[in-house]
Design a protein around this motif. Structure first.
Motif, PDB file in Angstrom:
ATOM      1  N   GLY A   6      62.770  19.591 -29.499  1.00  0.00           N
ATOM      2  CA  GLY A   6      61.896  20.021 -28.139  1.00  0.00           C
ATOM      3  C   GLY A   6      61.302  18.697 -27.480  1.00  0.00           C
ATOM      4  O   GLY A   6      61.264  18.862 -26.117  1.00  0.00           O
ATOM      5  N   TYR A   7      61.208  17.498 -28.092  1.00  0.00           N
ATOM      6  CA  TYR A   7      60.780  16.475 -27.308  1.00  0.00           C
ATOM      7  C   TYR A   7      61.804  15.791 -26.400  1.00  0.00           C
ATOM      8  O   TYR A   7      62.947  16.059 -26.572  1.00  0.00           O
ATOM      9  CB  TYR A   7      60.134  15.457 -28.264  1.00  0.00           C
ATOM     10  CG  TYR A   7      58.755  15.703 -28.970  1.00  0.00           C
ATOM     11  CD1 TYR A   7      57.487  15.198 -28.345  1.00  0.00           C
ATOM     12  CD2 TYR A   7      58.708  16.647 -29.859  1.00  0.00           C
ATOM     13  CE1 TYR A   7      56.418  15.624 -28.921  1.00  0.00           C
ATOM     14  CE2 TYR A   7      57.390  16.893 -30.555  1.00  0.00           C
ATOM     15  CZ  TYR A   7      56.264  16.163 -29.744  1.00  0.00           C
ATOM     16  OH  TYR A   7      55.161  16.797 -30.295  1.00  0.00           O
ATOM     17  N   HIS A   8      61.326  14.878 -25.686  1.00  0.00           N
ATOM     18  CA  HIS A   8      62.351  14.062 -24.544  1.00  0.00           C
ATOM     19  C   HIS A   8      62.688  13.043 -25.361  1.00  0.00           C
ATOM     20  O   HIS A   8      61.819  12.214 -25.640  1.00  0.00           O
ATOM     21  CB  HIS A   8      61.768  14.145 -23.310  1.00  0.00           C
ATOM     22  CG  HIS A   8      61.706  15.473 -22.568  1.00  0.00           C
ATOM     23  ND1 HIS A   8      60.687  16.440 -22.627  1.00  0.00           N
ATOM     24  CD2 HIS A   8      62.595  16.048 -21.736  1.00  0.00           C
ATOM     25  CE1 HIS A   8      60.880  17.734 -21.986  1.00  0.00           C
ATOM     26  NE2 HIS A   8      62.069  17.253 -21.401  1.00  0.00           N
TER      27      HIS A   8
ATOM     28  N   LEU B   3      63.100   8.872 -24.872  1.00  0.00           N
ATOM     29  CA  LEU B   3      62.614   8.059 -23.751  1.00  0.00           C
ATOM     30  C   LEU B   3      63.465   6.928 -23.846  1.00  0.00           C
ATOM     31  O   LEU B   3      63.706   6.369 -24.828  1.00  0.00           O
ATOM     32  CB  LEU B   3      61.016   7.935 -23.665  1.00  0.00           C
ATOM     33  CG  LEU B   3      60.482   9.264 -23.636  1.00  0.00           C
ATOM     34  CD1 LEU B   3      58.740   8.928 -24.109  1.00  0.00           C
ATOM     35  CD2 LEU B   3      60.568  10.149 -22.561  1.00  0.00           C
TER      36      LEU B   3
ATOM     37  N   GLY C 150      50.537  11.129 -32.343  1.00  0.00           N
ATOM     38  CA  GLY C 150      51.079  11.508 -31.078  1.00  0.00           C
ATOM     39  C   GLY C 150      52.163  10.438 -30.538  1.00  0.00           C
ATOM     40  O   GLY C 150      52.358   9.510 -31.292  1.00  0.00           O
ATOM     41  N   SER C 151      53.010  10.761 -29.591  1.00  0.00           N
ATOM     42  CA  SER C 151      54.270   9.949 -29.182  1.00  0.00           C
ATOM     43  C   SER C 151      53.841   8.367 -28.704  1.00  0.00           C
ATOM     44  O   SER C 151      54.684   7.649 -28.716  1.00  0.00           O
ATOM     45  CB  SER C 151      54.836  10.719 -27.938  1.00  0.00           C
ATOM     46  OG  SER C 151      55.237  12.106 -28.207  1.00  0.00           O
TER      47      SER C 151
ATOM     48  N   ARG D 127      61.262   9.732 -29.184  1.00  0.00           N
ATOM     49  CA  ARG D 127      60.132  10.442 -28.871  1.00  0.00           C
ATOM     50  C   ARG D 127      59.068   9.508 -28.599  1.00  0.00           C
ATOM     51  O   ARG D 127      57.967   9.757 -27.966  1.00  0.00           O
ATOM     52  CB  ARG D 127      59.776  11.406 -29.802  1.00  0.00           C
ATOM     53  CG  ARG D 127      58.667  12.389 -29.706  1.00  0.00           C
ATOM     54  CD  ARG D 127      58.235  12.743 -31.173  1.00  0.00           C
ATOM     55  NE  ARG D 127      56.741  12.816 -31.004  1.00  0.00           N
ATOM     56  CZ  ARG D 127      55.878  12.942 -31.728  1.00  0.00           C
ATOM     57  NH1 ARG D 127      56.535  12.961 -33.173  1.00  0.00           N
ATOM     58  NH2 ARG D 127      54.587  13.001 -31.847  1.00  0.00           N
TER      59      ARG D 127
ATOM     60  N   THR E  48      50.050  16.187 -20.120  1.00  0.00           N
ATOM     61  CA  THR E  48      51.319  15.697 -20.453  1.00  0.00           C
ATOM     62  C   THR E  48      52.407  16.816 -20.741  1.00  0.00           C
ATOM     63  O   THR E  48      53.636  16.699 -20.298  1.00  0.00           O
ATOM     64  CB  THR E  48      51.287  14.872 -21.725  1.00  0.00           C
ATOM     65  OG1 THR E  48      50.375  13.569 -21.280  1.00  0.00           O
ATOM     66  CG2 THR E  48      52.564  14.205 -21.939  1.00  0.00           C
ATOM     67  N   PRO E  49      51.985  17.867 -21.537  1.00  0.00           N
ATOM     68  CA  PRO E  49      53.045  18.844 -21.717  1.00  0.00           C
ATOM     69  C   PRO E  49      53.392  19.638 -20.571  1.00  0.00           C
ATOM     70  O   PRO E  49      54.587  20.002 -20.446  1.00  0.00           O
ATOM     71  CB  PRO E  49      52.175  20.030 -22.482  1.00  0.00           C
ATOM     72  CG  PRO E  49      51.129  19.161 -23.347  1.00  0.00           C
ATOM     73  CD  PRO E  49      50.747  18.089 -22.315  1.00  0.00           C
TER      74      PRO E  49
ATOM     75  N   PHE F  33      56.290  17.200 -18.863  1.00  0.00           N
ATOM     76  CA  PHE F  33      57.286  17.358 -19.433  1.00  0.00           C
ATOM     77  C   PHE F  33      58.018  18.873 -19.343  1.00  0.00           C
ATOM     78  O   PHE F  33      59.407  18.832 -19.107  1.00  0.00           O
ATOM     79  CB  PHE F  33      57.501  17.106 -20.838  1.00  0.00           C
ATOM     80  CG  PHE F  33      57.396  15.511 -21.247  1.00  0.00           C
ATOM     81  CD1 PHE F  33      58.496  15.022 -21.075  1.00  0.00           C
ATOM     82  CD2 PHE F  33      56.089  14.846 -21.646  1.00  0.00           C
ATOM     83  CE1 PHE F  33      58.600  13.394 -21.378  1.00  0.00           C
ATOM     84  CE2 PHE F  33      56.263  13.424 -21.778  1.00  0.00           C
ATOM     85  CZ  PHE F  33      57.271  12.752 -21.454  1.00  0.00           C
TER      86      PHE F  33
END
Ligand code: C5P
Length: 326
Positions: A27-29, A31, A145-146, A162, A190-191, A194
């Motif tokens: 589900g994360y993007h 990068l 955290g990312s 991520r 941030t959520p 995104f």
């Protein structure tokens, strides 16, 4: 217990580029982002404490629950990882009293909370005289955290995945470029940014990715500071989250435009925002720009969204992360 207080400097970061290159199964993007540390920094001190629980006291910008948690969570993760391998007296490594001097605005896209987490992790290890491998520290950082793994790189880096894949870059050579940062007092979670990106609020064309790959290549072998500043126009638009952040706070568009008009320079956005940045060949030019912006805010000619005062600061791109305060 080793006994003395450990002090760590926790720098802010700036995303010079931020390309979203895919969506991951989790589900994360995915990068592709070139990140650099700034001179602007928090300070974290860790002292041996008598009790059984780590404590945290914050001066400066109030942090709310999130970033507070990140320092305490980092200490807890460090303690768990050191665990049985600890060479000190029997029992877990002792509790620490943390004091955080918060100079980086919170939830600003500047990575302050993430940087504090690495300062806490590495500072705790130093306070306990303990060691963890870089792989273990990276694993802990990615869990926190990312943006956290970047701060283990020690300087400019290409950040992928991520956020957990960090490749150090040689960075900028010569006089450290000056940076003006302007953080309007608005919430741009941030959520949510995104989420807006995922829902389709994104630039067409993949220009950010091309610019990001190109910049990473240049910084790998070292790029002259002047040449970096000359590329500000390209970098200022090389952030795929700009439209998504503007979907959350539409006034960001006007603020960027007004700053560009006032200063006559390209204006970029760090991470998911709301911090905007402007590059200068030297810190003194960034300081002069900060004065201009403060005056324009004070006389009402530069309207800034949000309630309260914006954060306006002149700083530098740092060639390396200095974690110790001299
Ligand atoms: O990892 P972190 O907690 O900092 O991420 C905050 C939120 O930002 C995530 O819950 C996710 O929605 C989004 N995010 C993402 N892709 C990334 C980093 C963050 O979608 N690479």
């Amino acid at each position: 217990m080793i006994g003395s207080t450990v002090v760590r400097v926790a720098p802010a970061k700036l995303n010079l580029t931020l390309a979203v290159v895919g969506r991951r199964p989790d589900g994360y993007h995915a990068l592709h982002s070139v990140m650099v540390p700034l001179g602007l920094a928090d300070r974290l001190s860790l002292a041996p404490a008598g009790g059984h629980e780590d404590t945290l006291h914050v001066d400066g910008f109030p942090t709310g629950a999130g970033p507070d948690d990140l320092v305490l969570r980092a200490l807890a993760e460090a303690r768990r990882a050191v665990g049985a391998g600890w060479a000190g007296p029997a029992g877990p490594p002792p509790a620490l009293a943390a004091r955080l001097e918060k100079r980086i605005p919170v939830a600003a896209g500047l990575g302050g909370g993430s940087s504090d987490a690495v300062a806490a992790l590495d500072g705790a290890l130093e306070a306990w005289g303990a060691e963890l491998s870089i792989h273990e520290r990276l694993r802990i950082a990615a869990r926190l955290g990312s943006d956290v793994p970047f701060f283990l790189a020690g300087g400019p880096a290409l950040v992928e995945g991520r956020g957990e894949t960090v490749t150090p870059l040689r960075g900028v050579i010569g006089e450290p470029p000056g940076v003006l940062v302007v953080t309007p007092p608005v919430a741009v979670p941030t959520p949510a940014v995104f989420g807006a990106y995922a829902a389709g609020t994104r630039p067409a064309g993949g220009a950010a990715r091309t610019s990001s790959v190109h910049l990473a290549d240049e910084l790998r072998s070292g790029l002259d500071a002047r040449a970096l500043v000359d590329r500000a126009g390209i970098l200022a638009v090389a952030n795929d989250l700009i439209p998504a952040a503007a979907a959350i706070v539409p006034e960001l568009v006007g603020l960027r435009r007004a700053l560009r008009r006032l200063l006559g320079r390209p204006v970029g956005q760090s991470g998911s925002g709301p911090t905007l940045w402007v590059l200068y060949p030297s810190v003194s030019e960034a300081e002069a720009a900060a004065k201009t912006v403060r005056a324009a805010v004070a006389d009402g000619s530069l309207p800034v969204p949000g309630a309260g005062q914006p954060f306006i600061a002149a700083t530098t791109i740092q060639p390396t992360i200095h974690t110790r305060s001299e």
